[in-house]
Design a protein around this motif. Sequence first.
Motif, PDB file in Angstrom:
ATOM      1  N   LEU A 158     -12.445   9.887 -22.165  1.00  0.00           N
ATOM      2  CA  LEU A 158     -13.004   9.011 -21.131  1.00  0.00           C
ATOM      3  C   LEU A 158     -13.186   9.739 -19.802  1.00  0.00           C
ATOM      4  CD1 LEU A 158     -11.105   5.687 -21.821  1.00  0.00           C
ATOM      5  CD2 LEU A 158     -13.348   6.388 -22.614  1.00  0.00           C
ATOM      6  N   ASP A 159     -12.438  10.817 -19.587  1.00  0.00           N
ATOM      7  CA  ASP A 159     -12.611  11.637 -18.389  1.00  0.00           C
ATOM      8  C   ASP A 159     -12.423  10.815 -17.122  1.00  0.00           C
ATOM      9  OD1 ASP A 159     -12.940  13.964 -17.098  1.00  0.00           O
ATOM     10  OD2 ASP A 159     -15.120  13.879 -17.020  1.00  0.00           O
ATOM     11  N   THR A 160     -11.362  10.054 -17.096  1.00  0.00           N
ATOM     12  CA  THR A 160     -11.091   9.262 -15.905  1.00  0.00           C
ATOM     13  C   THR A 160      -9.820   9.766 -15.256  1.00  0.00           C
ATOM     14  OG1 THR A 160      -9.651   7.650 -16.949  1.00  0.00           O
ATOM     15  CG2 THR A 160     -12.010   7.275 -17.133  1.00  0.00           C
ATOM     16  N   GLU A 161      -9.527   9.210 -14.100  1.00  0.00           N
ATOM     17  CA  GLU A 161      -8.276   9.548 -13.438  1.00  0.00           C
ATOM     18  C   GLU A 161      -7.275   8.408 -13.567  1.00  0.00           C
ATOM     19  OE1 GLU A 161      -9.527   8.483  -8.944  1.00  0.00           O
ATOM     20  OE2 GLU A 161     -10.497  10.216  -9.830  1.00  0.00           O
ATOM     21  N   GLY A 162      -7.591   7.469 -14.451  1.00  0.00           N
ATOM     22  CA  GLY A 162      -6.688   6.336 -14.649  1.00  0.00           C
ATOM     23  C   GLY A 162      -5.525   6.719 -15.542  1.00  0.00           C
ATOM     24  N   LEU A 163      -4.525   5.841 -15.588  1.00  0.00           N
ATOM     25  CA  LEU A 163      -3.355   6.108 -16.417  1.00  0.00           C
ATOM     26  C   LEU A 163      -3.681   5.979 -17.898  1.00  0.00           C
ATOM     27  CD1 LEU A 163      -0.424   4.415 -14.506  1.00  0.00           C
ATOM     28  CD2 LEU A 163      -0.698   6.823 -15.055  1.00  0.00           C
ATOM     29  N   SER A 164      -4.230   4.842 -18.272  1.00  0.00           N
ATOM     30  CA  SER A 164      -4.625   4.631 -19.664  1.00  0.00           C
ATOM     31  C   SER A 164      -5.456   3.370 -19.717  1.00  0.00           C
ATOM     32  CB  SER A 164      -3.398   4.479 -20.562  1.00  0.00           C
ATOM     33  OG  SER A 164      -2.754   3.260 -20.287  1.00  0.00           O
ATOM     34  N   PRO A 165      -6.199   3.183 -20.800  1.00  0.00           N
ATOM     35  CA  PRO A 165      -6.995   1.957 -20.911  1.00  0.00           C
ATOM     36  C   PRO A 165      -6.112   0.719 -20.921  1.00  0.00           C
ATOM     37  CG  PRO A 165      -7.712   3.606 -22.487  1.00  0.00           C
ATOM     38  CD  PRO A 165      -6.438   4.112 -21.889  1.00  0.00           C
ATOM     39  N   ARG A 166      -6.627  -0.328 -20.310  1.00  0.00           N
ATOM     40  CA  ARG A 166      -5.876  -1.605 -20.275  1.00  0.00           C
ATOM     41  C   ARG A 166      -6.363  -2.532 -21.372  1.00  0.00           C
ATOM     42  NH1 ARG A 166      -3.512  -2.807 -15.202  1.00  0.00           N
ATOM     43  NH2 ARG A 166      -4.093  -4.981 -15.350  1.00  0.00           N
ATOM     44  N   PHE A 167      -7.664  -2.669 -21.533  1.00  0.00           N
ATOM     45  CA  PHE A 167      -8.223  -3.479 -22.620  1.00  0.00           C
ATOM     46  C   PHE A 167      -9.674  -3.087 -22.814  1.00  0.00           C
ATOM     47  CE2 PHE A 167      -8.647  -5.875 -18.714  1.00  0.00           C
ATOM     48  CZ  PHE A 167      -9.942  -6.336 -18.752  1.00  0.00           C
ATOM     49  N   VAL A 168     -10.305  -3.682 -23.812  1.00  0.00           N
ATOM     50  CA  VAL A 168     -11.641  -3.257 -24.245  1.00  0.00           C
ATOM     51  C   VAL A 168     -12.533  -4.486 -24.369  1.00  0.00           C
ATOM     52  CG1 VAL A 168     -12.925  -2.055 -26.066  1.00  0.00           C
ATOM     53  CG2 VAL A 168     -10.578  -1.373 -25.528  1.00  0.00           C
ATOM     54  N   GLU A 169     -13.793  -4.328 -24.011  1.00  0.00           N
ATOM     55  CA  GLU A 169     -14.773  -5.394 -24.183  1.00  0.00           C
ATOM     56  C   GLU A 169     -15.982  -4.821 -24.925  1.00  0.00           C
ATOM     57  OE1 GLU A 169     -14.536  -8.529 -23.432  1.00  0.00           O
ATOM     58  OE2 GLU A 169     -16.580  -9.288 -23.526  1.00  0.00           O
ATOM     59  N   PHE A 170     -16.339  -5.433 -26.041  1.00  0.00           N
ATOM     60  CA  PHE A 170     -17.502  -4.993 -26.822  1.00  0.00           C
ATOM     61  C   PHE A 170     -18.692  -5.878 -26.481  1.00  0.00           C
ATOM     62  CE2 PHE A 170     -13.959  -3.468 -29.307  1.00  0.00           C
ATOM     63  CZ  PHE A 170     -14.400  -2.267 -29.835  1.00  0.00           C
ATOM     64  N   ALA A 171     -19.835  -5.277 -26.290  1.00  0.00           N
ATOM     65  CA  ALA A 171     -21.078  -6.042 -26.102  1.00  0.00           C
ATOM     66  C   ALA A 171     -21.747  -6.212 -27.463  1.00  0.00           C
ATOM     67  CB  ALA A 171     -22.008  -5.293 -25.157  1.00  0.00           C
ATOM     68  N   PRO A 172     -22.635  -7.203 -27.598  1.00  0.00           N
ATOM     69  CA  PRO A 172     -23.403  -7.299 -28.842  1.00  0.00           C
ATOM     70  C   PRO A 172     -24.405  -6.148 -28.932  1.00  0.00           C
ATOM     71  CG  PRO A 172     -24.153  -8.930 -27.256  1.00  0.00           C
ATOM     72  CD  PRO A 172     -22.948  -8.276 -26.655  1.00  0.00           C
ATOM     73  N   VAL A 173     -24.966  -5.956 -30.145  1.00  0.00           N
ATOM     74  CA  VAL A 173     -25.991  -4.926 -30.317  1.00  0.00           C
ATOM     75  C   VAL A 173     -27.278  -5.421 -29.657  1.00  0.00           C
ATOM     76  CG1 VAL A 173     -27.365  -3.603 -31.971  1.00  0.00           C
ATOM     77  CG2 VAL A 173     -24.964  -4.146 -32.473  1.00  0.00           C
ATOM     78  N   VAL A 174     -27.721  -4.696 -28.648  1.00  0.00           N
ATOM     79  CA  VAL A 174     -28.946  -5.048 -27.940  1.00  0.00           C
ATOM     80  C   VAL A 174     -29.721  -3.762 -27.681  1.00  0.00           C
ATOM     81  CG1 VAL A 174     -29.945  -6.022 -25.827  1.00  0.00           C
ATOM     82  CG2 VAL A 174     -27.895  -7.058 -26.816  1.00  0.00           C
ATOM     83  N   GLY A 175     -31.011  -3.770 -28.045  1.00  0.00           N
ATOM     84  CA  GLY A 175     -31.860  -2.618 -27.737  1.00  0.00           C
ATOM     85  C   GLY A 175     -31.410  -1.323 -28.373  1.00  0.00           C
ATOM     86  N   GLY A 176     -30.890  -1.401 -29.562  1.00  0.00           N
ATOM     87  CA  GLY A 176     -30.512  -0.185 -30.283  1.00  0.00           C
ATOM     88  C   GLY A 176     -29.252   0.472 -29.777  1.00  0.00           C
ATOM     89  N   ARG A 177     -28.454  -0.254 -29.049  1.00  0.00           N
ATOM     90  CA  ARG A 177     -27.187   0.320 -28.588  1.00  0.00           C
ATOM     91  C   ARG A 177     -26.098  -0.746 -28.625  1.00  0.00           C
ATOM     92  NH1 ARG A 177     -28.015   1.037 -22.029  1.00  0.00           N
ATOM     93  NH2 ARG A 177     -28.065  -1.183 -21.553  1.00  0.00           N
ATOM     94  N   ARG A 178     -24.879  -0.254 -28.718  1.00  0.00           N
ATOM     95  CA  ARG A 178     -23.715  -1.150 -28.763  1.00  0.00           C
ATOM     96  C   ARG A 178     -22.742  -0.672 -27.689  1.00  0.00           C
ATOM     97  NH1 ARG A 178     -21.390  -4.285 -32.808  1.00  0.00           N
ATOM     98  NH2 ARG A 178     -19.979  -5.728 -31.813  1.00  0.00           N
ATOM     99  N   LEU A 179     -22.857  -1.292 -26.515  1.00  0.00           N
ATOM    100  CA  LEU A 179     -22.045  -0.827 -25.399  1.00  0.00           C
ATOM    101  C   LEU A 179     -20.598  -1.304 -25.550  1.00  0.00           C
ATOM    102  CD1 LEU A 179     -24.445  -1.302 -22.356  1.00  0.00           C
ATOM    103  CD2 LEU A 179     -24.003   0.764 -23.715  1.00  0.00           C
ATOM    104  N   VAL A 180     -19.717  -0.444 -25.132  1.00  0.00           N
ATOM    105  CA  VAL A 180     -18.286  -0.752 -25.128  1.00  0.00           C
ATOM    106  C   VAL A 180     -17.757  -0.419 -23.735  1.00  0.00           C
ATOM    107  CG1 VAL A 180     -16.049  -0.308 -26.198  1.00  0.00           C
ATOM    108  CG2 VAL A 180     -18.140  -0.093 -27.566  1.00  0.00           C
ATOM    109  N   ALA A 181     -17.073  -1.372 -23.134  1.00  0.00           N
ATOM    110  CA  ALA A 181     -16.494  -1.145 -21.806  1.00  0.00           C
ATOM    111  C   ALA A 181     -14.978  -1.079 -21.952  1.00  0.00           C
ATOM    112  CB  ALA A 181     -16.882  -2.271 -20.858  1.00  0.00           C
TER     113      ALA A 181
END
Lengths: 501, 219
Positions: A158-181
């Motif tokens: 992830l290349d962040t300066e944070g401690l670690s991920p807290r939680f995850v949110e998945f987006a639906p498949v739109v426009g040929g991509r599946r974004l994950v936050a």
Amino acid sequence: MTRALALMVVVLLAGCGRRGSLYDAALAPLPLVATASTVVQVVPQTRRAVIVKPQEAVPAAVRISAGARAAVRVPQREVVAVLGGTARAPLLDLVDVEARSAVSLELPGAFDRLSFSADGRFGLLTADAEVSVGLAARNLNEVGLVNVAAQTVTRLQLDTEGLSPRFVEFAPVVGGRRLVAVALERGVAVFDALHPEVAPRRIALRPAGSSVDAPVVELLFSRDTHWLFVRALGLDDVIVIELGAEVGAPLSASINFVAGGVGLADLERAPEATPDAVLATFTASREVVLLDARGIQDRVKRLPLPAALTLIAPLSPNRVLLWSLADRTVVVWDAVDGRSGVAALTGVPTRGFVLPGQERAVLTMATPGVRAGALNAVTVTDEPNRLRVRAQAVQLARPATAVALSGDGAAMFLAVPSLEAGPAAVVTLELATLALSEVVLDAQVSQLFFLPSAGQVVAEHGPAPLGDVSVLPAGTSDRLAVSRFTDFAFTGDLDRPEDAR
Amino acid sequence: MKTLFAALLVSASVASAEVPPLHATVGVSSQLFSARGYDLVDVDDHLVSFRLAAGTTFELSRLRLDVEAAFRAGGTATSAHASVPTSLELLGVEVAGVARWPVLPWLHPWLKVGVGYDWATLTLVNSTRLTQTTGLVAGQAALGVQVLVRLSRAEQRGVFFIADFGAGGVLRPAAVFDSVGPAPVVGPQADPLGARGRVNVGSLPLSGITLTWNAGLRF
């Protein structure tokens, strides 16, 4: 003869064994996991995933890797994912409860948590900064992307300066991509699960002029995934991230802080008619606001609330329900035409279940100092200038200890103790008619599961660490239709694969 | 008691003139099981059984052939998983042939071959008492030695105290405990549940080494 006697003595001495350690440790199964047709209990000590299927009198078991420490259902599939292995050789077992088989995948790192997309295609493995796994060093900013169909795990940095991920949110498949936050202590990282080779985009969330990092507590993609809305701890503004339309290329993002009220408490997707907006509740200013993602104030709609309602959920495509775990008031608001309605519940809600397909909600409640419990079914009737909100009450002998909804939202199941800490009845509430039926079980119920494929309700009796469930057809009031399974953690205990002598 | 024992010896001596020699023994046997699963029910791999046997003897040219039937019962119990009482009971019947070589009048080495049928019962006690009994065919062979002490003064056939010691092995298919559950409730119940699930605990190999000590009378 002498040689034979000597050999016999040696054999006898070898046979006079001592007890190994296989059966010394207490069995400590992981919490039950329900799929559409079964409940699964993972027992790390026996290295088994025990599958309790309502139609079968004897639970089956699938052998899994050693060291199981977390189990999660893969949505929309009859698969349970189990994190196991050791810190230096971590594994992910995908247990197919229909085929009664398991596939073991090697992981690129030691992870603690596993989240799946709603369609069960992708999962994301993350580390927990508060958990020590015994490694000298661990990279908390690496995640593992699980492709369930391909049975692969891809490492992402992830290349962040944070401690670690807290939680995850998945987006639906739109426009040929599946974004994950991925929510981080200091920002958000976004990547495309369909193109994991593209580096994740890290987005810092520090407001202009501020040196304080705001931990992310809620992430919400817009329906078209053009926007990512963020609620951060201690910020009244909704953080709006506008995402570019790149596919297979580094993602562009711009960030904006949109003000609405004071005391931001919850976010919800805006109605389809307003795609570039987000709904937000504010407790201090007691209002719900439809905020424009671009910050255009002319498009903002507000509804003053009679109380500080902190929770918001969609009740229909255009309407939302607002309630609070500290107040008896519920409000329904049509964010498109502006009509609203208010109702008073019979108590303070403890849990809420919203059925968007039926424009109906059910809230369970317990009144402090009163032994009886209750639930209120909230329905909405259209009137010319307002919405009429009705809260129909159902009395419960005691507050419900567990609640589950049927898959289609047609029925709700509640576990209601008949006495203080006594056996519980499983009550079925038909939500369309509010018709009730109940069957009394033999023990307390700590958790309810609905198995839609089997049309069965599973009541977990607890605390019972070695497994204790009753299985009953949904809606039954006949005790003869109930089957009880106990102590199924012992499944396979004699066929242990390892030798711990 | 002495009178009764004397009468037994006299009647045995009289009877022995018409019938083949008979013997009856009581004994203890220890079966050693080294299977890992056996640790669920035991702490030292031993299962001790008591054994009752009776039979007759045929005299061949240089051999004595004993044919005997036996009943044995034993078990073991312990606690597993920190707090779960477990036990294994083993009941069995057996038919065996024993070939004895009388190398000395009081010392008879022997070879035994037998077949039997055992009932193994596994019990686990947690929130409920779970149990299952399964049947097993058993085959066994052993070598040993028998010591005889004449108790009567009859010249032809006397009454002997016999003590024998042997070691060998027992072969059984693994005991499959695939349906361990609560014992069925007998009699009418008030508002029962429809069914109780059962547990497949697995299989337990019950082949191993046997040590036997028997004592009895031959007359």
